[in-house]
Design an enzyme around this catalytic site. Structure first.
Site, PDB file in Angstrom:
ATOM      1  N   MET A  19      -3.202  -1.779  -6.176  1.00 19.66           N
ATOM      2  CA  MET A  19      -3.603  -0.924  -7.205  1.00 19.66           C
ATOM      3  C   MET A  19      -4.283  -1.619  -8.095  1.00 19.66           C
ATOM      4  O   MET A  19      -3.919  -2.730  -8.591  1.00 19.66           O
ATOM      5  CB  MET A  19      -2.693   0.249  -7.507  1.00 19.66           C
ATOM      6  CG  MET A  19      -2.144   1.245  -6.269  1.00 19.66           C
ATOM      7  SD  MET A  19      -1.073   2.396  -6.873  1.00 19.66           S
ATOM      8  CE  MET A  19      -2.096   3.451  -7.790  1.00 19.66           C
ATOM      9  N   HIS A  20      -4.967  -0.910  -9.003  1.00 15.39           N
ATOM     10  CA  HIS A  20      -5.326  -1.019 -10.558  1.00 15.39           C
ATOM     11  C   HIS A  20      -6.453  -2.313 -10.468  1.00 15.39           C
ATOM     12  O   HIS A  20      -6.994  -2.726 -11.556  1.00 15.39           O
ATOM     13  CB  HIS A  20      -4.305  -1.445 -11.210  1.00 15.39           C
ATOM     14  CG  HIS A  20      -3.092  -0.870 -11.070  1.00 15.39           C
ATOM     15  ND1 HIS A  20      -3.323   0.544 -11.430  1.00 15.39           N
ATOM     16  CD2 HIS A  20      -1.853  -1.091 -10.810  1.00 15.39           C
ATOM     17  CE1 HIS A  20      -2.007   1.092 -11.296  1.00 15.39           C
ATOM     18  NE2 HIS A  20      -1.097   0.353 -11.094  1.00 15.39           N
ATOM     19  N   ASP A  24      -0.656   1.377  -2.454  1.00 14.03           N
ATOM     20  CA  ASP A  24       0.367   0.812  -1.876  1.00 14.03           C
ATOM     21  C   ASP A  24       1.490   1.600  -1.889  1.00 14.03           C
ATOM     22  O   ASP A  24       2.592   1.786  -0.703  1.00 14.03           O
ATOM     23  CB  ASP A  24       0.756  -0.485  -2.183  1.00 14.03           C
ATOM     24  CG  ASP A  24       0.777  -0.767  -3.510  1.00 14.03           C
ATOM     25  OD1 ASP A  24       0.763   0.318  -4.363  1.00 14.03           O
ATOM     26  OD2 ASP A  24       0.822  -1.933  -4.105  1.00 14.03           O
TER      27      ASP A  24
END
Length: 489
Positions: A86-87, A242
Site C-alpha cells: 500500500m501507500h 495487502d
C-alpha cells in the site's frame, strides 16, 4: 456433448521484495504458484523506491512461468485478482509513463509534510487515521516542493498494484481498501475527497476510478491474454491492499471476525460493519475490500522482526530459541519491542526498545520469553485501542511465521484473554485473498468463497496466567513514558 472444463482463478500479490502469483481451482485448492524477486533502492537515508518497470518485469516472469508449466490451467482462468503493497506513489505523465521511481510505503522523507497535513483537522475527520509519512498524500507534497517539474507533469497518481492493473487492462482503477491508505479518501463515504486532494494541489482528475475489491475493474488486454494462453474475456477484479486481501484469504470479512499476524511486523486486524476511527491511538480505519465493510488495524512495527534481531544477536536459530520458552512463566525481565519505533498506540518514530529488570539469571530462554511477552503486550495495546471504538475481538485467526510457535501464541492468548485459532496449513496470504476476490468478481457467492479456513487447533487463554500477565502489562505500560523521557534528555 461438449466437455465442461473447470475454471481457475489467478491471484497476484505485488509485495516489496517479490511478486507472488497463485493459481486456484474452483475448490480453492492452490494448483500452481510462481514468484519473482524485487529489489528496493535506498538512494538516501529514509528513502525507499522501486522502478515501476520492475513490477511489470516480475509479473511477466511469474506469469510466463505459470503459462509454461500449466498451460491447460491458465487457459481456464476466468478472473484475476490483485493485492499489493500500500501507500506507494507512482506518478505518471499524460501518456502513462512513470515520471520517477515510485516512492514506497516505508519511505519517510515526507515526515514534515505528513505533520503539516495531519495538523489540518479535515484529514483525520475524513480519513479517520493519522497522516503518516508513509502515506501517499504527503509524498506528493514532498514532490511538489522538491521536484516541481515532476509534480507539474503528473497527470495521474496510481498505487503500485494499480500500475500493474493499468498494464494488464489499460484501465486507471483502484479499489476502496488500497485507496484508504492514500489520505485522500473520504473513508466513510468510500469516495475521493476533493477537499483533501485540493490541500495537496491535486484534483479528482489525477485519481483513478474507484471500484470495490470484489467488482470487475476491466478485462485482460488481448495481447497479454494471447501471451499466456488465456481468454480475452478474462476479467480483473478490484482486489485490495495487502492486509485487506489477506483478510479475505482467511475469511475475516464480517463484523466480529479478526486475525492476528505475527510477521516481521505485527497486525491485529478486525472487520467492521461501519467506519470506526480512532486516530488518537494510531489505529488504521480503512475500507475493506468488500462493499459496505470497513476494517481496523493496530500495527506493531517489530514483532517477528524482534525475534529475528534476537536470533542474530545470540547467534542461535529463532526456532530453537522459541522451543526453549516456557509459556507458563510470568516473571523475569520485561521487553519493550520498539526496535524501529512504534505505530499503535504511540505513533512514535523515535522510541527504541529496552530490556528492563535484567539479572544474572537472564539466560537465552528468559530473554526470548520476555521478547515474546513484550510483543504480546504490544498486541494488548492494539486490542485496547480497538476496544475504545466499540470493537470487540472475541477470537482471532493466527497467521504469519511467528504463529508456528505454540509458546508464543499461548503467551499472546494469555495476555489478551482471547482464543487464537490456528488454521490448517495452507495458503492464506494476499495472493490467495486476491484469487478469492477474483472468484467473487466472476460471479461466485461471496459467503461461500470468503468462508474462514478449517481450524487445526485453538489456543485458549489460561485465566490464572491472564491475571498475572495483566499485572506485568501495567508495569510495561508505565515504562514507555519513562524511556521516552530518558531518550529525550
Amino acid at each position: 456433448m461438449a466437455e465442461v472444463r473447470p475454471s481457475h482463478f489467478l491471484g497476484l500479490d505485488l509485495g516489496t521484495s517479490s511478486l507472488k502469483a497463485v493459481l486456484v481451482g474452483e475448490d480453492q485448492r492452490v494448483v500452481g504458484h510462481a514468484e519473482a524477486p524485487l529489489a528496493v533502492s535506498r538512494p538516501h537515508p529514509g528513502w525507499s523506491e522501486q522502478e515501476p518497470a520492475a513490477w511489470i518485469a516480475a509479473a511477466e516472469t511469474a506469469l510466463d512461468d505459470l503459462a509454461r508449466l500449466m498451460p491447460a490451467e491458465m487457459a481456464q482462468v476466468r478472473a484475476v485478482g490483485l493485492s499489493g503493497q500500500m501507500h506507494g506513489a507512482t506518478l505518471l505523465d499524460a501518456s502513462d509513463r512513470p515520471l520517477r521511481p515510485a516512492i514506497l510505503w516505508d519511505d519517510v522523507r515526507s515526515h514534515e509534510e505528513a505533520l503539516a497535513l495531519d495538523a489540518i483537522p479535515v484529514f483525520r475527520s475524513l480519513t479517520g487515521t493519522i497522516v503518516f509519512p508513509g502515506f501517499t498524500a504527503p509524498k506528493l507534497v514532498w514532490v511538489a516542493r522538491n521536484e516541481p517539474a515532476v509534480f507539474e507533469n503528473t497527470a495521474r497518481v496510481l498505487l503500485p498494484k494499480d500500475y500493474l492493473r493499468l498494464w494488464l487492462t489499460g484501465e486507471h482503477v483502484s479499489d476502496m481498501s488500497d485507496a484508504s491508505g492514500t489520505a485522500w479518501l473520504d473513508v466513510a463515504m468510500r469516495d475521493w475527497s476533493e477537499e483533501l486532494l485540493a490541500a495537496t494541489g491535486l484534483s479528482r482528475s489525477h485519481m483513478p476510478r474507484l471500484v470495490e475489491g470484489s467488482e470487475v475493474s476491466g478485462t485482460l488486454r488481448p495481447q497479454l491474454a494471447a501471451r499466456w494462453g488465456m481468454s480475452e474475456r478474462t476479467v480483473v477484479a478490484g482486489g485490495g491492499g495487502d492486509n485487506a486481501a489477506s483478510a479475505c484469504g482467511v475469511g475475516v470479512v464480517t463484523a466480529g471476525q479478526a486475525f492476528l499476524s505475527l510477521g516481521t511486523s505485527g497486525v491485529l486486524f478486525a472487520a467492521n460493519d461501519r467506519f470506526r476511527p480512532n486516530p488518537q491511538s494510531a489505529v488504521h480505519a480503512f475500507c475493506h475490500a468488500l462493499p459496505q465493510t470497513w476494517h481496523q488495524m493496530g500495527v506493531i512495527l517489530s514483532a517477528g522482526g524482534a525475534m529475528q534481531w534476537l536470533s542474530r544477536t545470540l547467534e542461535e536459530d529463532a526456532g530453537a530459541l522459541a522451543a526453549a520458552v516456557d509459556a507458563s512463566r510470568t516473571e523475569g525481565p520485561i521487553f519493550l519491542p520498539y526496535l524501529a519505533g512504534e505505530r499503535t498506540p504511540h505513533n512514535d518514530a523515535k522510541i527504541r526498545g529496552s530490556f528492563v529488570g535484567l539479572d544474572y539469571g537472564a539466560d537465552r530462554a528468559a530473554l526470548t520469553a520476555a521478547l515474546m511477552e513484550g510483543v504480546a503486550f504490544a498486541f494488548a495495546d492494539s486490542l485496547d485501542a480497538l476496544a475504545h471504538t466499540g470493537t470487540r475481538v472475541e477470537s482471532a485467526v493466527a497467521v504469519g511465521g511467528g504463529s508456528r510457535s505454540d509458546a508464543w501464541l499461548q503467551i499472546i492468548a494469555d495476555t489478551l484473554g482471547v482464543p487464537l485459532d490456528v488454521p490448517v496449513a495452507g495458503e492464506f496470504g494476499g495472493a490467495f485473498g486476491a484469487a478469492r476476490l477474483a472468484m467473487v468478481a466472476a460471479g461466485a457467492d461471496p459467503a461461500a468463497v470468503l468462508a474462514p479456513p478449517p481450524i487445526h487447533r485453538s489456543i485458549e487463554p489460561v485465566p490464572a496466567r491472564h491475571e498475572a500477565r495483566q499485572a506485568r502489562l501495567r508495569r510495561y505500560r508505565a515504562l514507555y513514558p519513562a524511556i521516552r523521557e530518558a531518550m529525550a534528555a
